[in-house]
Enzyme design. Structure first.
Site, PDB file in Angstrom:
ATOM      1  N   GLU A 153       0.833  -1.199   0.000  1.00 58.38           N
ATOM      2  CA  GLU A 153       0.000   0.000   0.000  1.00 58.38           C
ATOM      3  C   GLU A 153       0.867   1.247   0.000  1.00 58.38           C
ATOM      4  OE1 GLU A 153      -3.989  -1.553   2.384  1.00 58.38           O
ATOM      5  OE2 GLU A 153      -2.680  -0.078   3.328  1.00 58.38           O
ATOM      6  N   CYS A 154       0.595   2.149  -0.918  1.00 55.54           N
ATOM      7  CA  CYS A 154       1.183   3.488  -0.932  1.00 55.54           C
ATOM      8  C   CYS A 154       2.709   3.438  -0.920  1.00 55.54           C
ATOM      9  CB  CYS A 154       0.622   4.310   0.229  1.00 55.54           C
ATOM     10  SG  CYS A 154       0.767   6.088  -0.003  1.00 55.54           S
ATOM     11  N   GLY A 155       3.332   3.668   0.232  1.00 47.72           N
ATOM     12  CA  GLY A 155       4.782   3.573   0.303  1.00 47.72           C
ATOM     13  C   GLY A 155       5.284   2.214  -0.115  1.00 47.72           C
ATOM     14  N   LEU A 196       3.922   0.343  -2.428  1.00 46.42           N
ATOM     15  CA  LEU A 196       3.914   0.383  -3.887  1.00 46.42           C
ATOM     16  C   LEU A 196       5.180   1.048  -4.407  1.00 46.42           C
ATOM     17  CD1 LEU A 196       2.744   0.528  -6.818  1.00 46.42           C
ATOM     18  CD2 LEU A 196       1.488   2.544  -6.090  1.00 46.42           C
ATOM     19  N   SER A 226      -0.903  -0.771  -4.574  1.00 47.97           N
ATOM     20  CA  SER A 226      -1.842   0.324  -4.821  1.00 47.97           C
ATOM     21  C   SER A 226      -1.575   1.476  -3.866  1.00 47.97           C
ATOM     22  CB  SER A 226      -3.275  -0.180  -4.628  1.00 47.97           C
ATOM     23  OG  SER A 226      -4.197   0.875  -4.556  1.00 47.97           O
TER      24      SER A 226
END
Length: 448
Positions: free
Chosen positions: A326-328, A330, A423
């Protein structure tokens, strides 16, 4: 178990500082305090956890259904004497300006909890009363128990504010003086976590002397419904672990909802932390990998320099084990991370590059799952939250999700292919325990 919601007219009023001081003060009286942060924030809860000596939890009326939110509240509050819930933004700020839905006021109503207003009194005296009365009266039926004055200039200033508040029928439940030692430092995604910076202990102990704990205790026990908030839910017990899932936990990656991790444990996961910055490889015996959000851009040089770990992550993904980022996370799985003229090689698991930007992408998302993943079947609906300054350098291939953008346009986002899901969308596994069960099952199948 008594409960209070700590709210304010706007962000920056001092909610986190005051809530943490209340945790410290009540704990000093021998009480068990369960802290909460309303909304998807990952950083404020670290300060509440440190002050309370008990892990703070997130309550979110968008990511969680009302029934699920209340169930998680009951579950985590088991054994506590007092629940303190820090609100988000201003008291009535929700998802849109047309209603109070998903606001701190709405949460207080759902939990039948009195509200204490934290008002930054700097530059004001009598006007504090007008502001507090307006907040109290804007939503009929909202129970505002009183006011804590923040950044007060001295005893005389506090007295002037209290006289004015008395005229509108609102008691002062304490004050916190203006003190640089109580300011919590921040950076681009919010406050620094408590592991990286916190306020001066001596200043905190001095500040709590001005909080009227007896009055706060009484205010927290008042409930017109007759429900005194008793929580009899037993503490969590986890089943025997079926699979080992490694999860990144260090300065670069630490954004996880505690209830979401508990949901994985309830599904049969043994969660083993590791450091992408310092460890040479993933924990032995792992059959799944979680890479949460955090600050990979701040630690890009160190992450890139740890070639052994990057190779270990890529080999793990290539072997077919479930990987969820997730986020970081990704950004770490991507081919490269671009930061202010520097390009840092990352794991190369997903065919993206990410680049830091000056604008913030922020908001709740109602998303449709486009590709089957370790968490969800294709076609499922999920709710998530975005909060990031980086972006992909080109349109996504094998996008994970589709949702409506701010202008109403359809946005595709993320990467989902086979065993890998990456994502910018932060999901809450405890919102739908089926996600946790699916991930654990996929890990068990990959381990065979």
């Amino acid at each position: 178990m008594r409960r209070l919601v700590i709210a304010a007219p706007h962000s920056g009023s001092g909610k986190t500082t005051v809530t943490a001081l209340l945790c410290l003060a009540l704990r000093g009286r021998g009480l068990t305090v369960q802290p909460y942060k309303f909304g998807p924030d990952y950083l404020d809860p670290t300060h509440l956890s440190r002050a309370a000596g008990r892990q703070a939890r997130n309550l979110d009326t968008f990511l969680l259904s009302q029934t699920r939110m209340k169930a998680l509240f009951q579950r985590s509050a088991a054994g506590a004497d007092f629940a303190l819930i820090e609100g988000v933004m201003g008291l009535y700020d929700g998802r849109d300006p047309h209603s109070d839905e998903h606001s701190t006021a709405d949460l207080a109503s759902q939990l039948d909890a009195p509200v204490v207003l934290v008002i930054d009194a700097g530059g004001m005296a009598r006007t504090v009363a007008a502001l507090a009365a307006g907040l109290r009266d804007f939503r009929p039926g909202l129970r505002v128990a009183g006011v804590i004055l923040n950044r007060v200039g001295g005893a005389r200033h506090a007295e002037l504010c209290e006289v004015a508040l008395t005229q509108v029928g609102l008691p002062v439940l304490g004050h916190v003086s203006r003190d640089a030692h109580l300011e919590l430092p921040a950076r681009h995604l919010g406050l620094l976590s408590a592991e990286q910076a916190h306020w001066d202990e001596a200043a905190a102990l001095s500040a709590v002397a001005h909080l009227r704990l007896d009055d706060l205790w009484e205010a927290a026990g008042v409930s017109p419904s007759g429900d005194e908030g008793h929580v009899s839910t037993p503490a969590l017990t986890f089943p025997t672990s079926r699979v080992r899932i490694a999860y990144a936990l260090d300065e670069a990656f630490h954004f996880y909802y505690p209830d979401a991790l508990d949901e994985l444990r309830l599904a049969g996961a043994e969660l083993v932390p590791f450091s992408p910055l310092r460890d040479a490889g993933l924990p032995p015996g792992s059959s799944g990998l979680l890479l949460g959000g955090g600050y990979p851009e701040v630690h890009a040089a160190g992450l890139s320099a740890n070639v052994a770990m990057r190779q270990s992550v890529r080999a793990f993904a290539d072997a077919g084990f479930p990987v969820v980022a997730e986020c970081g996370g990704l950004m770490y799985l991507a081919e490269h991370l671009e930061t202010e003229g520097e390009t840092w090689p990352m794991c190369g698991v997903v065919p993206y590059r990410t680049r830091m930007a000056s604008s913030l992408t922020l908001g709740y998302r109602d998303a449709q799952v486009l590709q089957e993943s370790p968490l969800c079947p294709a076609g499922a609906g999920v709710r998530g939250h975005e909060f990031h300054y980086s972006h992909l350098t080109h349109p996504p291939t094998h996008p994970a999700y589709q949702f409506a953008g701010r202008g109403g346009e359809e946005v595709t986002e993320g990467y989902a292919r086979g065993n890998v899901l990456a994502s910018y969308l932060h999901l809450h596994y405890a919102a739908d325990p089926a996600m946790a069960r699916r991930l654990v099952q996929r890990c068990a199948e990959a381990a065979r």
